[in-house]
Scaffold this active site. Structure first.
Site, PDB file in Angstrom:
ATOM      1  N   ASP A  69      -9.095  -9.617  -4.622  1.00  0.00           N
ATOM      2  CA  ASP A  69      -8.623 -10.992  -4.768  1.00  0.00           C
ATOM      3  C   ASP A  69      -7.465 -10.952  -5.752  1.00  0.00           C
ATOM      4  O   ASP A  69      -7.569 -10.361  -6.827  1.00  0.00           O
ATOM      5  CB  ASP A  69      -9.721 -11.940  -5.252  1.00  0.00           C
ATOM      6  N   SER A  70      -6.372 -11.548  -5.341  1.00  0.00           N
ATOM      7  CA  SER A  70      -5.158 -11.406  -6.138  1.00  0.00           C
ATOM      8  C   SER A  70      -4.320 -12.665  -6.048  1.00  0.00           C
ATOM      9  O   SER A  70      -4.610 -13.573  -5.269  1.00  0.00           O
ATOM     10  CB  SER A  70      -4.368 -10.181  -5.656  1.00  0.00           C
ATOM     11  N   ARG A 181      -2.049  -4.015  -7.799  1.00  0.00           N
ATOM     12  CA  ARG A 181      -3.060  -3.432  -6.894  1.00  0.00           C
ATOM     13  C   ARG A 181      -3.186  -1.924  -7.128  1.00  0.00           C
ATOM     14  O   ARG A 181      -4.291  -1.382  -7.163  1.00  0.00           O
ATOM     15  CB  ARG A 181      -2.642  -3.751  -5.435  1.00  0.00           C
TER      16      ARG A 181
HETATM   17  P1  ITT Z   1      -7.935 -11.819   1.910  1.00  0.00           P
HETATM   18  O1  ITT Z   1      -8.625 -12.925   1.118  1.00  0.00           O
HETATM   19  O2  ITT Z   1      -8.432 -11.751   3.309  1.00  0.00           O
HETATM   20  O3  ITT Z   1      -7.956 -10.514   1.191  1.00  0.00           O
HETATM   21  P2  ITT Z   1      -5.549 -13.288   1.230  1.00  0.00           P
HETATM   22  O4  ITT Z   1      -4.094 -13.062   1.445  1.00  0.00           O
HETATM   23  O5  ITT Z   1      -6.069 -14.682   1.522  1.00  0.00           O
HETATM   24  O6  ITT Z   1      -6.366 -12.208   2.052  1.00  0.00           O
HETATM   25  P3  ITT Z   1      -6.103 -13.713  -1.571  1.00  0.00           P
HETATM   26  O7  ITT Z   1      -6.982 -14.891  -1.370  1.00  0.00           O
HETATM   27  O8  ITT Z   1      -6.499 -12.677  -2.579  1.00  0.00           O
HETATM   28  O9  ITT Z   1      -5.907 -12.889  -0.226  1.00  0.00           O
HETATM   29  O10 ITT Z   1      -4.651 -14.253  -1.908  1.00  0.00           O
HETATM   30  C1  ITT Z   1      -3.663 -13.356  -2.304  1.00  0.00           C
HETATM   31  C2  ITT Z   1      -2.325 -14.067  -2.255  1.00  0.00           C
HETATM   32  O11 ITT Z   1      -1.628 -13.800  -3.498  1.00  0.00           O
HETATM   33  C3  ITT Z   1      -1.461 -13.466  -1.158  1.00  0.00           C
HETATM   34  O12 ITT Z   1      -1.650 -14.111   0.077  1.00  0.00           O
HETATM   35  C4  ITT Z   1      -0.072 -13.668  -1.743  1.00  0.00           C
HETATM   36  O13 ITT Z   1       0.357 -14.989  -1.571  1.00  0.00           O
HETATM   37  C5  ITT Z   1      -0.315 -13.404  -3.237  1.00  0.00           C
HETATM   38  N1  ITT Z   1      -0.220 -11.953  -3.538  1.00  0.00           N
HETATM   39  C6  ITT Z   1      -1.195 -11.138  -4.003  1.00  0.00           C
HETATM   40  N2  ITT Z   1      -0.763  -9.881  -4.120  1.00  0.00           N
HETATM   41  C7  ITT Z   1       0.520  -9.899  -3.710  1.00  0.00           C
HETATM   42  C8  ITT Z   1       1.501  -8.901  -3.565  1.00  0.00           C
HETATM   43  O14 ITT Z   1       1.244  -7.627  -3.823  1.00  0.00           O
HETATM   44  N3  ITT Z   1       2.704  -9.259  -3.110  1.00  0.00           N
HETATM   45  C9  ITT Z   1       2.961 -10.545  -2.808  1.00  0.00           C
HETATM   46  N4  ITT Z   1       2.103 -11.552  -2.894  1.00  0.00           N
HETATM   47  C10 ITT Z   1       0.866 -11.229  -3.338  1.00  0.00           C
END
Ligand code: ITT
Length: 197
Positions: A69-70, A181
Site C-alpha cells: 500500500d503506497s 518500494r
Molecule cells: P493495489 O491496491 O491493487 O495494489 P493501487 O494502485 O490501488 O493498487 P494503492 O491503493 O496502494 O494501490 O495506491 C497507490 C497509489 O499511489 C497509486 O495508484 C499511485 O497513484 C500512487 N503511487 C504509489 N506508488 C507510486 C509510484 O511508485 N509511482 C507513482 N505513483 C505511485
C-alpha cells in the site's frame, strides 16, 4: 517459501516488485491469475491497508502473499493525498485526473516538498500472527508541469532532486534502486533472510 502471490491489481507495481524479486528464485504469481477481486482498503494508514490486502489474497489463494500500500504525501497539503492517492480525483481512477487535481491543489504553493511512502506486508498464510512488515520513503518535490513518459501515477510530477529527473524519466531498474518500494522491499528481504538463517 517457493511461491508468492503479489496482492495487487496494479500492473506497474507488479512489474516493479517482480523485477526486484527476480534474483531470489521464488515463483512470483499475480493475484489476477487466481481471479482475486480487489480488497477493501478502508483504513487511514498504509500499513493497515497493506495488511488487509495481503490477508485477502492469502485467504483466497491459500499461498503466501505480499501486499503493497503506497501513495504520495505532500507536505504543504498536510500529507494528502496519502492513502487515497489512487482515487484522489474520484472514481473511475485516472492518473491524469489525479495529477491535474494535485497541480490545482498546489497552485501558488511554493513549498513543493513531497514523499512517496510504501508499506509492504508479507503473510506466510492468511492467519499469520507475525506478518513481515517493511516501509520505505522517497523524498522529492512536485513540479508545476509533468515531465517524462514512463512510470505511472504521480511519476511525471515527482522530481528526484539528486538525479534532477522525474520518476517518469528513469528506467524501472533505476527507479527500484532509489524508490520507496525498492527500499521497503530490500528491508523486507533482509528480515526474511534473518528469519531463515
Ligand atoms: P493495489 O491496491 O491493487 O495494489 P493501487 O494502485 O490501488 O493498487 P494503492 O491503493 O496502494 O494501490 O495506491 C497507490 C497509489 O499511489 C497509486 O495508484 C499511485 O497513484 C500512487 N503511487 C504509489 N506508488 C507510486 C509510484 O511508485 N509511482 C507513482 N505513483 C505511485
Amino acid at each position: 517459501m517457493q511461491k508468492l502471490v503479489i496482492a495487487t491489481g496494479n500492473a506497474h507495481k507488479l512489474h516493479e516488485i517482480s523485477t526486484l524479486l527476480q534474483p531470489l528464485g521464488i515463483e512470483v504469481l499475480s493475484q489476477s491469475a487466481f481471479n482475486v477481486p480487489e480488497a477493501a482498503e478502508p483504513h487511514c494508514t498504509f500499513i493497515e491497508n497493506a495488511l488487509a490486502k495481503a490477508r485477502h489474497a492469502a485467504r483466497l489463494t491459500g499461498l503466501p502473499a505480499l501486499a503493497d500500500d503506497s501513495g504520495i504525501c505532500v507536505h504543504a497539503l498536510g500529507g494528502s493525498p496519502g492513502v487515497i492517492s489512487a482515487i484522489y480525483a474520484g472514481e473511475p481512477r485516472s492518473d491524469a485526473r489525479n495529477n491535474e487535481k494535485l497541480l490545482a491543489a498546489m497552485h501558488g504553493i511554493t513549498d513543493r516538498r513531497a514523499h512517496y511512502h510504501c508499506a509492504l506486508v508479507l503473510l506466510r498464510h492468511a492467519d499469520d500472527p507475525q506478518p513481515i512488515i517493511a516501509e520505505g520513503q522517497w523524498h522529492g518535490v512536485i513540479l508545476e508541469t509533468p515531465r517524462g513518459e514512463g512510470g505511472f501515477g504521480y511519476d511525471p510530477l515527482f522530481l528526484d532532486t539528486t538525479l534532477n529527473q522525474t520518476v517518469a524519466e528513469i528506467s524501472t531498474d533505476n527507479k527500484n534502486r532509489v524508490s520507496h518500494r525498492g527500499k521497503a522491499l530490500r528491508a523486507l528481504l533482509e528480515k526474511l533472510r534473518g528469519e531463515m538463517s
